[in-house]
Motif scaffolding. Structure first.
Motif, PDB file in Angstrom:
ATOM      1  N   ALA A  77      23.170  33.212 110.635  1.00 23.21           N
ATOM      2  CA  ALA A  77      22.995  34.074 109.468  1.00 23.21           C
ATOM      3  C   ALA A  77      21.847  34.767 109.649  1.00 23.21           C
ATOM      4  CB  ALA A  77      23.182  33.363 108.368  1.00 23.21           C
ATOM      5  N   ARG A  78      20.653  34.335 110.255  1.00 30.38           N
ATOM      6  CA  ARG A  78      19.333  34.744 110.339  1.00 30.38           C
ATOM      7  C   ARG A  78      19.517  35.844 111.364  1.00 30.38           C
ATOM      8  NH1 ARG A  78      15.019  33.704 113.394  1.00 30.38           N
ATOM      9  NH2 ARG A  78      15.700  31.653 114.325  1.00 30.38           N
ATOM     10  N   PHE A  79      19.999  35.455 112.424  1.00 30.66           N
ATOM     11  CA  PHE A  79      20.024  36.382 113.614  1.00 30.66           C
ATOM     12  C   PHE A  79      20.754  37.724 113.076  1.00 30.66           C
ATOM     13  CE2 PHE A  79      20.177  33.506 117.504  1.00 30.66           C
ATOM     14  CZ  PHE A  79      18.913  32.947 116.994  1.00 30.66           C
ATOM     15  N   LEU A  80      21.912  37.447 112.091  1.00 31.43           N
ATOM     16  CA  LEU A  80      22.696  38.707 111.933  1.00 31.43           C
ATOM     17  C   LEU A  80      21.878  39.662 110.594  1.00 31.43           C
ATOM     18  CD1 LEU A  80      24.958  40.530 111.260  1.00 31.43           C
ATOM     19  CD2 LEU A  80      25.882  38.595 109.651  1.00 31.43           C
ATOM     20  N   ALA A  81      21.223  38.669 109.959  1.00 32.61           N
ATOM     21  CA  ALA A  81      20.163  39.596 108.910  1.00 32.61           C
ATOM     22  C   ALA A  81      19.119  40.434 109.488  1.00 32.61           C
ATOM     23  CB  ALA A  81      19.513  38.555 107.866  1.00 32.61           C
ATOM     24  N   GLU A  82      18.887  39.723 110.987  1.00 30.55           N
ATOM     25  CA  GLU A  82      17.402  40.460 111.470  1.00 30.55           C
ATOM     26  C   GLU A  82      18.028  41.614 112.531  1.00 30.55           C
ATOM     27  OE1 GLU A  82      15.801  37.197 113.645  1.00 30.55           O
ATOM     28  OE2 GLU A  82      14.923  36.431 112.106  1.00 30.55           O
ATOM     29  N   LEU A  83      19.424  41.805 112.303  1.00 30.35           N
ATOM     30  CA  LEU A  83      20.015  42.890 113.274  1.00 30.35           C
ATOM     31  C   LEU A  83      20.125  44.115 112.314  1.00 30.35           C
ATOM     32  CD1 LEU A  83      21.420  43.853 115.943  1.00 30.35           C
ATOM     33  CD2 LEU A  83      23.783  42.984 114.868  1.00 30.35           C
ATOM     34  N   PRO A  84      19.388  45.073 112.430  1.00 27.46           N
ATOM     35  CA  PRO A  84      19.494  46.335 111.640  1.00 27.46           C
ATOM     36  C   PRO A  84      20.900  47.034 112.070  1.00 27.46           C
ATOM     37  CG  PRO A  84      17.401  46.556 112.662  1.00 27.46           C
ATOM     38  CD  PRO A  84      18.149  45.115 113.366  1.00 27.46           C
ATOM     39  N   PRO A  85      21.742  47.408 111.111  1.00 26.06           N
ATOM     40  CA  PRO A  85      22.861  47.821 111.392  1.00 26.06           C
ATOM     41  C   PRO A  85      22.697  49.203 112.117  1.00 26.06           C
ATOM     42  CG  PRO A  85      22.908  47.230 109.001  1.00 26.06           C
ATOM     43  CD  PRO A  85      21.337  46.899 109.594  1.00 26.06           C
ATOM     44  N   GLU A  86      21.821  50.066 111.974  1.00 29.31           N
ATOM     45  CA  GLU A  86      21.728  51.029 112.879  1.00 29.31           C
ATOM     46  C   GLU A  86      21.379  51.009 114.111  1.00 29.31           C
ATOM     47  OE1 GLU A  86      17.708  50.224 110.783  1.00 29.31           O
ATOM     48  OE2 GLU A  86      19.906  50.258 110.043  1.00 29.31           O
ATOM     49  N   ARG A  87      20.679  49.862 114.456  1.00 28.63           N
ATOM     50  CA  ARG A  87      20.313  49.510 115.859  1.00 28.63           C
ATOM     51  C   ARG A  87      21.686  48.913 116.430  1.00 28.63           C
ATOM     52  NH1 ARG A  87      17.114  44.265 117.177  1.00 28.63           N
ATOM     53  NH2 ARG A  87      19.102  43.636 117.972  1.00 28.63           N
ATOM     54  N   ALA A  88      22.234  48.120 115.973  1.00 23.90           N
ATOM     55  CA  ALA A  88      23.739  47.665 116.381  1.00 23.90           C
ATOM     56  C   ALA A  88      24.443  48.777 116.603  1.00 23.90           C
ATOM     57  CB  ALA A  88      24.306  46.710 115.258  1.00 23.90           C
ATOM     58  N   ALA A  89      24.730  50.027 115.539  1.00 17.26           N
ATOM     59  CA  ALA A  89      25.205  51.081 115.774  1.00 17.26           C
ATOM     60  C   ALA A  89      24.846  51.687 117.433  1.00 17.26           C
ATOM     61  CB  ALA A  89      25.265  51.919 114.677  1.00 17.26           C
ATOM     62  N   ARG A  90      23.522  51.981 117.654  1.00 12.26           N
ATOM     63  CA  ARG A  90      23.273  52.763 118.819  1.00 12.26           C
ATOM     64  C   ARG A  90      23.644  52.101 119.894  1.00 12.26           C
ATOM     65  NH1 ARG A  90      18.740  54.227 115.148  1.00 12.26           N
ATOM     66  NH2 ARG A  90      17.489  52.352 115.846  1.00 12.26           N
ATOM     67  N   ASP A  91      23.477  50.631 120.005  1.00 11.93           N
ATOM     68  CA  ASP A  91      23.720  49.591 121.024  1.00 11.93           C
ATOM     69  C   ASP A  91      25.312  49.911 121.438  1.00 11.93           C
ATOM     70  OD1 ASP A  91      21.213  48.798 121.119  1.00 11.93           O
ATOM     71  OD2 ASP A  91      21.777  46.753 120.830  1.00 11.93           O
ATOM     72  N   LEU A  92      26.007  49.824 120.446  1.00 13.66           N
ATOM     73  CA  LEU A  92      27.498  50.004 120.434  1.00 13.66           C
ATOM     74  C   LEU A  92      27.776  51.387 121.045  1.00 13.66           C
ATOM     75  CD1 LEU A  92      28.551  47.972 117.441  1.00 13.66           C
ATOM     76  CD2 LEU A  92      28.806  47.358 119.954  1.00 13.66           C
ATOM     77  N   ALA A  93      27.178  52.445 120.492  1.00 10.00           N
ATOM     78  CA  ALA A  93      27.453  53.610 120.862  1.00 10.00           C
ATOM     79  C   ALA A  93      27.171  53.935 122.067  1.00 10.00           C
ATOM     80  CB  ALA A  93      26.814  54.810 119.851  1.00 10.00           C
ATOM     81  N   GLY A  94      26.052  53.225 122.634  1.00 12.69           N
ATOM     82  CA  GLY A  94      25.613  53.355 123.947  1.00 12.69           C
ATOM     83  C   GLY A  94      26.747  52.593 124.969  1.00 12.69           C
ATOM     84  N   ALA A  95      27.238  51.606 124.546  1.00 15.26           N
ATOM     85  CA  ALA A  95      28.073  50.748 125.219  1.00 15.26           C
ATOM     86  C   ALA A  95      29.539  51.760 125.669  1.00 15.26           C
ATOM     87  CB  ALA A  95      28.629  49.751 124.555  1.00 15.26           C
ATOM     88  N   VAL A  96      30.026  52.500 124.496  1.00 15.87           N
ATOM     89  CA  VAL A  96      31.026  53.416 124.552  1.00 15.87           C
ATOM     90  C   VAL A  96      30.782  54.264 125.423  1.00 15.87           C
ATOM     91  CG1 VAL A  96      32.278  55.026 123.339  1.00 15.87           C
ATOM     92  CG2 VAL A  96      31.970  53.290 122.074  1.00 15.87           C
ATOM     93  N   THR A  97      29.603  54.960 125.437  1.00 17.40           N
ATOM     94  CA  THR A  97      29.389  56.280 126.550  1.00 17.40           C
ATOM     95  C   THR A  97      29.167  55.441 127.887  1.00 17.40           C
ATOM     96  OG1 THR A  97      27.961  57.452 124.902  1.00 17.40           O
ATOM     97  CG2 THR A  97      27.437  57.809 127.273  1.00 17.40           C
ATOM     98  N   TYR A  98      28.511  54.358 128.132  1.00 15.22           N
ATOM     99  CA  TYR A  98      28.647  53.786 129.393  1.00 15.22           C
ATOM    100  C   TYR A  98      29.918  53.573 130.077  1.00 15.22           C
ATOM    101  CZ  TYR A  98      27.246  50.017 132.921  1.00 15.22           C
ATOM    102  OH  TYR A  98      27.033  49.148 134.038  1.00 15.22           O
ATOM    103  N   LEU A  99      30.717  52.922 129.223  1.00 12.27           N
ATOM    104  CA  LEU A  99      32.027  52.821 129.827  1.00 12.27           C
ATOM    105  C   LEU A  99      32.849  53.928 130.110  1.00 12.27           C
ATOM    106  CD1 LEU A  99      33.732  49.674 127.482  1.00 12.27           C
ATOM    107  CD2 LEU A  99      33.160  49.865 130.209  1.00 12.27           C
ATOM    108  N   LEU A 100      32.963  54.835 129.122  1.00 11.17           N
ATOM    109  CA  LEU A 100      33.336  56.075 129.490  1.00 11.17           C
ATOM    110  C   LEU A 100      32.867  56.943 130.877  1.00 11.17           C
ATOM    111  CD1 LEU A 100      33.930  57.751 125.957  1.00 11.17           C
ATOM    112  CD2 LEU A 100      35.689  56.392 127.523  1.00 11.17           C
ATOM    113  N   ASP A 101      31.412  56.718 130.917  1.00 11.78           N
ATOM    114  CA  ASP A 101      30.821  57.279 132.210  1.00 11.78           C
ATOM    115  C   ASP A 101      31.236  56.504 133.487  1.00 11.78           C
ATOM    116  OD1 ASP A 101      30.160  59.448 130.730  1.00 11.78           O
ATOM    117  OD2 ASP A 101      28.038  58.702 130.391  1.00 11.78           O
TER     118      ASP A 101
END
Length: 241
Positions: free
Chosen positions: A85-109
């Protein structure tokens, strides 16, 4: 703390994540024996990039997918719910979104990826992230599969273009089925996409075979439905590209 200080031995790739502190993120990637296949982003539970998540990625690769699980906690994992729960609370949603968007780009490329859009599959916390990622990424996510997780009730799904296949437990005390059904209806109204939310006689995290919540029959049925759905949707994405 840095990624190096939190190094997770399961990390085997690094990819660009523009807008993050370091500009990159790490993850675990597996390709199928054939060498090529549709791309799937696998989003972790709140425990981190654990052996279970790695096993799920391996299972997708064995089914013919190029699968990537981003490490959203920078190497940290836990089996303690308070720490998770602490790890999740320390994960800014916007950073998670950028990491995940980066993963989408990485896979598609990647040259191994044959689909013009990726699938997104996530569990618990990752299930909620699947739907927000699909809404943010539009046509780049062709199939969204949340397992026992939904975003907040005010989430905007108007950008979502992926068909949705969800898996939820009737005995889940943390994610009420009323919230699941309301989410499905909101998606249909805002995005006008196909939404199917399956309900199983099972508790939360029924697919995690490392935990007492595991229910083999429900897990195997949900997995079969997931792989069939991803193959069909991502093949269609390739054909229409």
């Amino acid at each position: 703390m840095s990624h190096e200080q939190h190094a997770n031995p399961r990390q085997n790739v690094t990819f660009d994540a523009p807008g993050t502190e370091t500009g990159h993120a790490h993850g675990y990637l597996r390709t199928p024996a054939s060498g090529r296949g549709p791309g799937v982003v696998v989003i972790q539970e709140w425990w981190g990039l654990t052996d279970h998540v790695v096993a799920v990625v391996d299972r997708f690769a064995a089914e013919g997918f190029v699968a990537l699980a981003p490490d959203l906690y920078g190497g940290r994992t836990t089996h303690d719910s308070a720490e998770a729960a602490r790890f999740l609370a320390e994960l800014p949603p916007e950073r998670a979104a950028r990491d995940l968007a980066g993963a989408v780009t990485y896979l598609l490329d990647r040259p191994e990826t044959t689909s013009a859009a990726v699938g997104a599959v996530g569990f618990c916390m990752g299930g909620a992230f699947v739907l927000t990622l699909a809404a943010q990424q539009g046509e780049r996510v062709g199939a969204a599969v949340p397992w026992y997780g939904v975003p907040g009730p005010g989430t905007d799904y108007s950008g979502l273009r992926a068909a949705v296949l969800g898996h939820y437990g009737q005995e889940d005390t943390s994610v009420p089925l009323e919230a699941v059904r309301a989410t499905a209806q909101r998606i249909r109204e805002q995005a006008e996409v196909e939404v199917t939310m399956h309900e199983y006689p099972a508790p939360h995290a029924f697919y995690n075979d490392e935990r007492p919540s595991y229910r083999r029959e429900s897990a195997e049925l949900a997995w079969e439905r997931t792989t069939t759905f991803l193959r069909g949707r991502l093949a269609a994405a390739s054909a229409s590209a």
